[in-house]
Design a protein around this motif. Structure first.
Motif, PDB file in Angstrom:
ATOM      1  N   SER A 195       7.845 -11.924  -2.827  1.00  0.00           N
ATOM      2  CA  SER A 195       8.617 -12.353  -1.652  1.00  0.00           C
ATOM      3  C   SER A 195       8.756 -11.266  -0.599  1.00  0.00           C
ATOM      4  N   TYR A 196       8.023 -10.191  -0.709  1.00  0.00           N
ATOM      5  CA  TYR A 196       8.209  -9.068   0.205  1.00  0.00           C
ATOM      6  C   TYR A 196       6.892  -8.319   0.406  1.00  0.00           C
ATOM      7  N   SER A 197       6.827  -7.590   1.499  1.00  0.00           N
ATOM      8  CA  SER A 197       5.701  -6.692   1.778  1.00  0.00           C
ATOM      9  C   SER A 197       6.248  -5.287   1.973  1.00  0.00           C
ATOM     10  N   LEU A 198       5.481  -4.292   1.536  1.00  0.00           N
ATOM     11  CA  LEU A 198       5.943  -2.900   1.622  1.00  0.00           C
ATOM     12  C   LEU A 198       4.769  -1.977   1.918  1.00  0.00           C
ATOM     13  N   VAL A 238      17.873 -10.208   3.733  1.00  0.00           N
ATOM     14  CA  VAL A 238      17.670 -10.481   5.155  1.00  0.00           C
ATOM     15  C   VAL A 238      16.266 -10.130   5.644  1.00  0.00           C
ATOM     16  N   ARG A 239      15.478  -9.410   4.845  1.00  0.00           N
ATOM     17  CA  ARG A 239      14.163  -8.963   5.314  1.00  0.00           C
ATOM     18  C   ARG A 239      13.103  -9.246   4.268  1.00  0.00           C
ATOM     19  N   SER A 240      11.865  -9.355   4.748  1.00  0.00           N
ATOM     20  CA  SER A 240      10.723  -9.491   3.841  1.00  0.00           C
ATOM     21  C   SER A 240       9.716  -8.364   4.022  1.00  0.00           C
ATOM     22  N   ASN A 241       9.838  -7.574   5.087  1.00  0.00           N
ATOM     23  CA  ASN A 241       8.843  -6.545   5.405  1.00  0.00           C
ATOM     24  C   ASN A 241       9.519  -5.206   5.652  1.00  0.00           C
ATOM     25  N   ALA A 242       8.982  -4.153   5.000  1.00  0.00           N
ATOM     26  CA  ALA A 242       9.573  -2.822   5.145  1.00  0.00           C
ATOM     27  C   ALA A 242       8.490  -1.765   5.130  1.00  0.00           C
ATOM     28  N   LEU A 243       8.738  -0.701   5.878  1.00  0.00           N
ATOM     29  CA  LEU A 243       7.863   0.472   5.907  1.00  0.00           C
ATOM     30  C   LEU A 243       8.717   1.685   5.580  1.00  0.00           C
ATOM     31  N   MET A 253       0.830  -1.207   0.000  1.00  0.00           N
ATOM     32  CA  MET A 253       0.000   0.000   0.000  1.00  0.00           C
ATOM     33  C   MET A 253       0.858   1.247   0.000  1.00  0.00           C
ATOM     34  N   VAL A 254       0.466   2.237  -0.805  1.00  0.00           N
ATOM     35  CA  VAL A 254       1.134   3.537  -0.872  1.00  0.00           C
ATOM     36  C   VAL A 254       0.097   4.591  -0.537  1.00  0.00           C
ATOM     37  N   VAL A 255       0.299   5.339   0.548  1.00  0.00           N
ATOM     38  CA  VAL A 255      -0.685   6.306   1.033  1.00  0.00           C
ATOM     39  C   VAL A 255      -0.072   7.703   1.009  1.00  0.00           C
ATOM     40  N   ALA A 256      -0.824   8.650   0.448  1.00  0.00           N
ATOM     41  CA  ALA A 256      -0.413  10.054   0.409  1.00  0.00           C
ATOM     42  C   ALA A 256      -1.248  10.834   1.416  1.00  0.00           C
ATOM     43  N   VAL A 257      -0.609  11.370   2.444  1.00  0.00           N
ATOM     44  CA  VAL A 257      -1.266  12.200   3.449  1.00  0.00           C
ATOM     45  C   VAL A 257      -1.154  13.640   2.971  1.00  0.00           C
ATOM     46  N   THR A 258      -2.286  14.266   2.658  1.00  0.00           N
ATOM     47  CA  THR A 258      -2.282  15.501   1.882  1.00  0.00           C
ATOM     48  C   THR A 258      -3.025  16.620   2.600  1.00  0.00           C
ATOM     49  N   SER A 259      -2.503  17.846   2.494  1.00  0.00           N
ATOM     50  CA  SER A 259      -3.214  19.028   2.973  1.00  0.00           C
ATOM     51  C   SER A 259      -2.793  20.224   2.148  1.00  0.00           C
ATOM     52  N   ARG A 260      -3.594  21.258   2.207  1.00  0.00           N
ATOM     53  CA  ARG A 260      -3.297  22.445   1.419  1.00  0.00           C
ATOM     54  C   ARG A 260      -2.217  23.293   2.082  1.00  0.00           C
ATOM     55  N   SER A 261      -2.275  23.445   3.402  1.00  0.00           N
ATOM     56  CA  SER A 261      -1.385  24.390   4.075  1.00  0.00           C
ATOM     57  C   SER A 261      -0.037  23.798   4.435  1.00  0.00           C
ATOM     58  N   GLY A 293      10.046   6.024  -9.388  1.00  0.00           N
ATOM     59  CA  GLY A 293       8.661   5.877  -9.820  1.00  0.00           C
ATOM     60  C   GLY A 293       8.381   4.476 -10.326  1.00  0.00           C
ATOM     61  N   GLU A 294       9.279   3.956 -11.134  1.00  0.00           N
ATOM     62  CA  GLU A 294       9.129   2.600 -11.669  1.00  0.00           C
ATOM     63  C   GLU A 294       9.108   1.572 -10.538  1.00  0.00           C
ATOM     64  N   THR A 295       9.980   1.763  -9.547  1.00  0.00           N
ATOM     65  CA  THR A 295      10.045   0.803  -8.441  1.00  0.00           C
ATOM     66  C   THR A 295       8.791   0.862  -7.579  1.00  0.00           C
ATOM     67  N   VAL A 296       8.255   2.066  -7.341  1.00  0.00           N
ATOM     68  CA  VAL A 296       7.002   2.185  -6.577  1.00  0.00           C
ATOM     69  C   VAL A 296       5.880   1.439  -7.285  1.00  0.00           C
ATOM     70  N   ARG A 297       5.806   1.600  -8.606  1.00  0.00           N
ATOM     71  CA  ARG A 297       4.757   0.899  -9.361  1.00  0.00           C
ATOM     72  C   ARG A 297       4.942  -0.626  -9.267  1.00  0.00           C
ATOM     73  N   GLU A 298       6.168  -1.073  -9.408  1.00  0.00           N
ATOM     74  CA  GLU A 298       6.435  -2.517  -9.338  1.00  0.00           C
ATOM     75  C   GLU A 298       6.160  -3.058  -7.947  1.00  0.00           C
ATOM     76  N   ALA A 299       6.568  -2.301  -6.930  1.00  0.00           N
ATOM     77  CA  ALA A 299       6.383  -2.766  -5.557  1.00  0.00           C
ATOM     78  C   ALA A 299       4.905  -2.818  -5.192  1.00  0.00           C
ATOM     79  N   TRP A 300       4.126  -1.883  -5.706  1.00  0.00           N
ATOM     80  CA  TRP A 300       2.680  -1.874  -5.423  1.00  0.00           C
ATOM     81  C   TRP A 300       2.046  -3.176  -5.907  1.00  0.00           C
TER      82      TRP A 300
END
Length: 905
Positions: free
Chosen positions: A648-651, A593-598, A507-515, A619-626
């Motif tokens: 083999s991984y979670s992100l 060494v890892r399968s899970n990352a934040l 999952m990729v989440v954008a926390v957004t505000s105007r100010s 950008g390409e990696t974010v799309r692939e990882a999603w």
């Protein structure tokens, strides 16, 4: 006498005679002593004695297919293009052109138009579009055959409607809508009794009453070398109310069909009569004379066009409270929402040069108002003038000058050089960039989840209250919790929708505000308000443990920041110490060494810059990882090898964005590549309606006292599957979308390209957060229809935030352009004042000589001083140079007793 008798044909020698047999609209071409010639092309004659182009086109029109068969239509299209006709496709049963280009072709054409507009100095060059409508016509048979295939895909076996573009086809068309217009033209042209080349079916209004009938089109063919004026709009209405078309227009041709009837061939094609040529010449002359009369010092018509071209619709409408709607109109032009309450967001359409409606091909294309509540000023204009279609000039007059066009033109400088749009004193802008603005609140309200969303289940009520207790926005905090949850899940946990492969939970989440405020609170709150409980053992010796890789003693999941695409893959690699069996010594090696990352980044501007960088892989990696595809490198050195296999991984990725920065993520290239479609946008300002001061204080007190505790979320190690009824619905929607036309190029359409996958994972998270632990007979957690409905609310709000970001960017661009134009106007005024004195004029001459010249010699016989000034003006030149040096605009240097000057950048 017919026009043909008065106009010699190509091939006539004056000695023979010609008879014409219009039976079946064939052309019989006989001469004394000659036999009828036959040729491979049935519509062409010998080069020396061939029939005129009018004869050829007459016979060509007679070959119109009588069936809707593609083979016949292809033959017909090839014949039309062979003889110089440019053809475009028209929507079935209508008169509107359809754009058969691919989305890529449209984008490339628009980008070319924008580059040309930028080079030409247009202030609104980013809004430029490639001409459409009549300009979609093609004389390439291969292109038309390809378009026919796409037409069939879009409309099935419905009758194909076609048209020819008048100018590129070297035609002049007289369009008579009624019998009286037809008679008027025939009288003017001396062609009484001559039937139209093509009989049109007429037109009815909404209640079925005929508004046009018994009319038709007269075709006139231009021979090689016969040219018409290119000035003017390409059409003129003669005194008999019939129209003469010669450029930038199109007419439908057989076998086109409309609800009123068919287009049929009833007459021949003619050579151009002198009466029609004179009508065109008179129209062009009238326009040129009007320009000349209005010249003060430039042509007023040109000034108005130039002013309209330099002032975007946003500059006119946004200060009066209008907002850009998410979807453009069917013609591709922007739609706007007027201030106040409206049943539809489409209050008006602002047409541009690239509009696909053929009637709006000029620079000063108008706005058409759809709503009955456009505001007092426009309501007054409409009631007084009886029209809802206004040019830019008229719109500014109505909104800012109480409907006084003369005052508007004087204020805008439209008696000479056009300047930027300026409002009169007292007509101030009615909007700010502050979140406290009423209009801004109305738009932002679309970003909040409704109260029933939060009240639908206990887990969501807890997250809402816990977020407010921590003074964080519930919507954004829920999204952040989902990103953190995705980083905890074993890679094997997916959502099976019954369509193709299961959907991964990255999952990729954008926390957004105007100010720019509120993001940090959300990121902190998402760590404090939930506690993740793993449903499996972390003991590496436990055979029942979930397939996760961990580093002993390290926090789970591993947390870091996004720096590059390679850095994302590197999160799963590390250095470990192991024994070397050969040397019996320990050695340090790089290993997976890892399968899970934040990955958490509280300021997304750097990420956007890297995504926009074509050399970057982030950008390409974010799309692939999603999609949980393979990431990293497998062709590097030992130190750079960082390959992470598919599945083999979670992100989880959590990024904070200011609204203006998020807009950079929503550019056309990024949308085409599919990066923003992988982001769930959430709003990080709380809804004022549910976050009163008293409530927030009370919840905060409960949190501090321990009465409000974190929400426990059990992290599953088994997969999820949608319920049976939901699976059937998803299958039906997927099938419909699979077969539908995918040419929707609106922002909303682009963002929705990953809708099913985004809904599946969001619904899965909601099921887990709700505490779903009971599995079905196959060992899956079940995603319900309620989970899916709640996910749809989150997804719609995500699209609304993206739309708001794009609208905000356009508003900021408009403000910036206004300021630039205001500065440009100030500079022009300064230049005019500068040139009003002798020293000022001398400054202008010096600056002109130094521009682009680099360092040049000032003194001496070969210097600029001698070249520019004589004995009577040299004092002015010296004074001018002294002032320019003092102001810092020119640098003066002495080299070997000679003075040199150069322009300061």
């Amino acid at each position: 006498m017919s026009v043909e008798a008065k106009t010699p044909r190509r091939g006539d020698n004056g000695e023979g005679s010609r008879t014409e047999d219009m039976t079946g609209l064939g052309v019989e071409n006989t001469r004394q002593g000659d036999e009828k010639a036959t040729h491979a092309d049935p519509f062409a004659g010998p080069d020396d004695l061939g029939p005129s182009r009018a004869d050829v086109l007459t016979k060509l029109l007679a070959s119109v297919p009588t069936t809707n068969d593609d083979a016949d239509l292809t033959t017909y299209l090839r014949a039309l293009t062979t003889h110089g006709l440019a053809v475009l496709f028209i929507a079935p049963g209508q008169k509107t052109p359809v754009d058969m280009r691919s989305p890529k072709e449209r984008r490339e054409a628009d980008e070319t138009a924008q580059e040309a507009a930028k080079a030409a100095g247009r202030a609104d060059w980013t809004h430029a579009k490639a001409p459409a409508g009549v300009h979609l016509a093609s004389s390439d048979p291969e292109v038309l055959e390809h378009y026919l295939a796409k037409y069939r895909t879009a409309y099935g076996d419905r009758p194909v409607n076609l048209a020819v573009a008048v100018g590129p086809s070297r035609l002049v068309i007289v369009d008579a809508d009624t019998a009286s217009q037809l008679d008027a033209f025939l009288t003017d042209a001396g062609m009484v009794g001559e039937p139209p080349t093509v009989r049109s079916p007429g037109a009815k209004n909404a209640d079925g009453t005929w508004v046009h009938s018994d009319g038709g089109h007269y075709w006139f063919a231009l021979e090689d070398g016969d040219e018409l004026p290119t000035d003017g709009t390409g059409s003129v209405t003669a005194t008999g109310d019939y129209a003469v078309l010669w450029r930038d227009r199109y007419v439908l041709i057989p076998p086109s069909v409309r609800p009123e009837g068919e287009y049929t061939v009833t007459g021949r094609v003619h050579a151009l009569p002198e009466s029609v040529r004179a009508t065109i010449a008179a129209a062009v002359t009238t326009r040129l004379e009007a320009r000349e009369r209005a010249s003060v010092p430039g042509a007023l018509a040109d000034d108005i066009d130039a002013w309209a071209e330099s002032v975007p619709w946003a500059d006119i409408l946004e200060p009066r409270g209008w907002t850009l709607a998410a979807r453009p109109d069917r013609c591709g032009c922007d739609t706007w929402t007027a201030p106040g309450e409206h049943a539809s967001p489409k209050s008006a359409t602002t047409h541009e040069t690239g509009c696909t409606l053929d009637k709006y091909t000029v620079v000063n294309a108008p706005m058409h108002i759809w709503t009955d509540n456009p505001g007092d000023e426009l309501e007054t204009w409409i009631s007084e003038r009886g029209t809802k279609t206004l040019s830019k000039l008229q719109t500014v007059a109505a909104l800012y000058f109480d409907g006084d066009v003369g005052a508007m033109m004087e204020a805008q400088g439209l008696t000479g050089k056009p300047y930027a749009m300026t409002a009169p004193e007292g007509k101030t802008e009615s909007g700010t960039e502050d979140d406290d603005n009423e209009d801004a609140r109305d738009v932002v309200a679309e970003c909040y989840y409704p109260a029933e969303f939060w009240e639908s289940r206990e887990s969501l009520r807890r997250i809402r209250d816990l977020s407010l207790a921590y003074r964080a926005a519930p919507e954004a905090t829920l999204g952040a919790v989902m990103a953190r949850l995705s980083a905890h899940l074993p890679p094997s946990v997916e959502v099976d929708t019954g369509i193709a492969s299961p959907v991964p939970m990255n999952m990729v989440v954008a926390v957004t505000s105007r100010s720019g405020k509120g993001k940090t609170s959300v990121l902190k709150a998402s760590k404090k308000i939930v506690e993740f409980e793993l449903s499996w053992s972390m003991d590496p010796l436990d055979l029942d443990a979930a397939p996760v890789k961990v580093v002993p003693g390290e926090d789970f999941p591993h947390e870091g920041k996004i720096g590059s695409g390679e850095g994302i893959a590197e999160m799963y690699w590390g250095r470990v110490t192991e024994s070397d069996p050969n040397s019996k010594r320990d050695r340090v090696v790089r290993r997976r060494v890892r399968s899970n990352a934040l990955m958490v980044t509280d300021e997304g501007s750097g990420l956007v810059r890297r995504i926009q960088d074509e050399k970057s892989t982030v950008g390409e990696t974010v799309r692939e990882a999603w999609s949980r595809a393979a990431i990293g490198q497998s062709n590097g050195t030992v130190e750079t090898y960082r390959y992470v296999p598919e599945g083999s991984y979670s992100l989880g990725v959590l990024v904070g964005f200011q609204l203006s920065v998020a807009a950079g993520l929503l550019g056309s290239r990024e949308l085409i590549e599919g990066t923003p479609q992988r982001f769930l946008f959430t709003w990080c300002k709380p809804n004022p309606e549910g976050a009163s001061r008293e409530r927030v204080r009370a919840l905060g007190k409960q949190w501090r006292s321990g009465d409000l505790t974190p929400l426990a979320i059990v992290v599953p190690h088994v997969g999820l599957r949608v319920c049976e009824t939901l699976a059937e619905r998803i299958d039906s929607e997927h099938y419909d979308n699979w077969l539908s036309d995918d040419d929707d190029e609106s922002v909303e359409g682009d963002l929705r390209s990953q809708r099913p996958a985004m809904l599946a994972r969001t619904a899965g998270f909601l099921a887990i957060i709700d505490g779903r632990t009971e599995t079905d007979e196959d060992g899956y957690l079940v995603v319900t229809e309620e989970d899916w409905a709640l996910a749809e609310i989150m997804f719609e709000r995500s699209c609304a935030i993206a739309d708001l970001a794009i609208s905000d960017r356009r508003k900021r661009d408009a403000i910036r352009k206004r300021r630039e134009r205001a500065q440009d106007l100030a500079d022009r005024i300064e230049d005019e004042e500068l040139l009003s004195t002798d020293v000022g004029r001398a400054k202008g001459r010096i600056l002109g000589r130094l521009t682009g010249a680099g360092q040049v010699k000032w003194s001496g016989k070969d210097g600029v001083r001698t070249a520019l000034f004589n004995n009577s003006t040299v004092k002015d030149g010296d004074a001018a140079l002294a002032e320019l040096v003092e102001s810092g605009r020119v640098r003066r240097t002495t080299i070997k007793r000679s003075e040199y000057v150069e322009l300061v950048a």
